[in-house]
Design a protein around this motif. Structure first.
Motif, PDB file in Angstrom:
ATOM      1  N   THR A  38       0.841  -1.201   0.000  1.00 19.68           N
ATOM      2  CA  THR A  38       0.000   0.000   0.000  1.00 19.68           C
ATOM      3  C   THR A  38       0.876   1.250   0.000  1.00 19.68           C
ATOM      4  O   THR A  38       0.588   2.240  -0.673  1.00 19.68           O
ATOM      5  N   GLN A  63       4.209   1.543  -0.964  1.00 21.19           N
ATOM      6  CA  GLN A  63       5.207   1.773  -2.027  1.00 21.19           C
ATOM      7  C   GLN A  63       4.883   1.065  -3.347  1.00 21.19           C
ATOM      8  O   GLN A  63       5.715   1.039  -4.241  1.00 21.19           O
ATOM      9  N   GLY A  64       3.705   0.450  -3.451  1.00 25.53           N
ATOM     10  CA  GLY A  64       3.268  -0.159  -4.713  1.00 25.53           C
ATOM     11  C   GLY A  64       3.687  -1.601  -4.874  1.00 25.53           C
ATOM     12  O   GLY A  64       2.867  -2.475  -5.145  1.00 25.53           O
ATOM     13  N   THR A  65       4.966  -1.877  -4.678  1.00 19.89           N
ATOM     14  CA  THR A  65       5.470  -3.257  -4.760  1.00 19.89           C
ATOM     15  C   THR A  65       6.488  -3.447  -3.633  1.00 19.89           C
ATOM     16  O   THR A  65       6.998  -2.472  -3.080  1.00 19.89           O
ATOM     17  N   GLY A 101       1.760  -7.549  -6.116  1.00 21.13           N
ATOM     18  CA  GLY A 101       2.762  -6.524  -5.822  1.00 21.13           C
ATOM     19  C   GLY A 101       3.927  -7.032  -4.992  1.00 21.13           C
ATOM     20  O   GLY A 101       4.853  -6.281  -4.708  1.00 21.13           O
TER      21      GLY A 101
END
Ligand code: AVI
Length: 345
Positions: free
Chosen positions: A119, A121-123, A149
């Protein structure tokens, strides 16, 4: 007191015969043989807890974590459910986090932290470290299927045994910070000097600014502690006794399981729960592959595990001694379990 030598061929025919065959079919693991020989010859007798975790023992441990009396897993999971976002935020500033776990993934607890990292940092790269390649592969499949992710990068490693050097981890990339997870009260299964050695070893593999998230069980009333290690359904007893089944299978031992009982003891002076296997009778047990015979007095025990319970502030003190500054600490409403974040200095 007369010594009872268990009649392997008279009463309990099937198991020992099967064990003999298996023991001859499989080469003996030298590491297992050496610790068992030394442990059963020592006074008092003792065996290391890593012997619990064959396939059956690992399944039984999973079952333990579901028992109502075993509050540890549930309580720690509750702490992560409430505070995973804060933990992740506390572990880094602007840098991306890479999450490394000692052990092949603590299922839903790890998942909560990974989700928070995704949530934010995206991955995220997730690196479970374990001695078992199959446990790592199972963890990789499970995590990659369940959480988008996350890229899983497993590493086969026995992080518990060091050569005085730091953990040899994959290098992090520029702009990345590592967060090591050592959760589930696993540190509690090490005697204090070994626990410190392990924490220093982790510190030795990190760079300043990296973090270590440590989950420890706290001292509480004796009744609660003892029940957690002696559940009514007898799963912990089976887990403890399974160690003897393993020795029967792997070392051609002739332990008669009914002649041993599970005992959990609260050692207040040492602040630890001890697990023992207690011989119900005076007996002699043969371990064929070791060419060894071991005598037990009635009531004599094999000490199989210590599970240390800490006081508030103790985990932070251990982290400080290993080179980590206190960066955060979270507990549950009852103050039964604590998760501490140390930042490598
Ligand atoms: C793996 N370890 C943290 C568990 C504990 O609580 O010490 C092992 C265990 N032994 C008996 N029950 C669970």
């Amino acid at each position: 007191m007369t010594t009872f030598v268990f009649p392997t061929t008279a009463v309990h025919i099937e198991e020992p015969v099967a064990y003999q065959r298996i023991a001859h079919d499989h080469p003996v693991d030298e590491g297992v043989a050496a610790v068992v020989r030394a442990g059963l010859r020592s006074k008092p007798k003792r065996l290391p807890p890593w012997l619990f975790y064959d396939a059956a023992g690992s399944r039984l441990f999973d079952e333990i974590t579901e028992r109502p009396e075993y509050y540890l897993t549930r309580t720690e999971r509750g702490i992560f459910a409430a505070h995973a976002d804060a933990m992740i935020a506390c572990a880094t500033d602007e840098a991306r986090l890479r999450i490394t776990e000692l052990g092949a993934g603590s299922a839903d607890k790890t998942r909560l932290l990974l989700k928070s990292a995704v949530t934010r940092q995206g991955t995220v790269v997730y690196e479970p470290l374990d001695v078992s390649a199959s446990a790592l592969e199972a963890a990789r499949k499970r995590i990659e299927q369940e959480i988008g992710g996350v890229r899983v990068a497993p590493q086969v490693m026995d992080y518990t045994h060091g050569n005085g050097h730091g953990l040899e981890l994959m290098p992090t990339e520029a702009g990345e910070r590592r967060l090591v997870l050592y959760i589930g009260s696993s540190i509690g299964n090490f005697d204090p000097p070994d626990a410190m050695r392990l924490l220093r070893r982790v510190r030795g593999g990190l760079r300043p600014g990296d973090g270590l998230l440590l989950g420890v069980d706290l001292v509480k009333d004796e009744e609660t502690l003892l029940a957690a290690y002696d559940d009514v359904a007898g799963v912990t007893a089976d887990f403890n006794l399974n160690l003897l089944t393993r020795l029967n299978r792997e070392l051609g031992a002739e332990f008669y399981l009914d002649s041993f009982g599970h005992r959990a003891v609260w050692n207040r002076a040492e602040s630890r729960i001890e697990m023992h296997l207690e011989s119900r009778i005076a007996q002699r047990v043969r371990l064929k592959s070791l060419d060894l015979e071991v005598d037990f007095a009635e009531g004599e025990t094999i000490h199989t595990e210590n599970s240390y319970k800490y006081r508030h502030g103790q985990a932070e003190a251990m982290l400080a001694e290993a080179g980590f500054a206190a960066a955060g600490s979270w507990t549950d409403e009852r103050g039964w379990f604590e998760v501490c974040l140390g930042r490598a200095e």
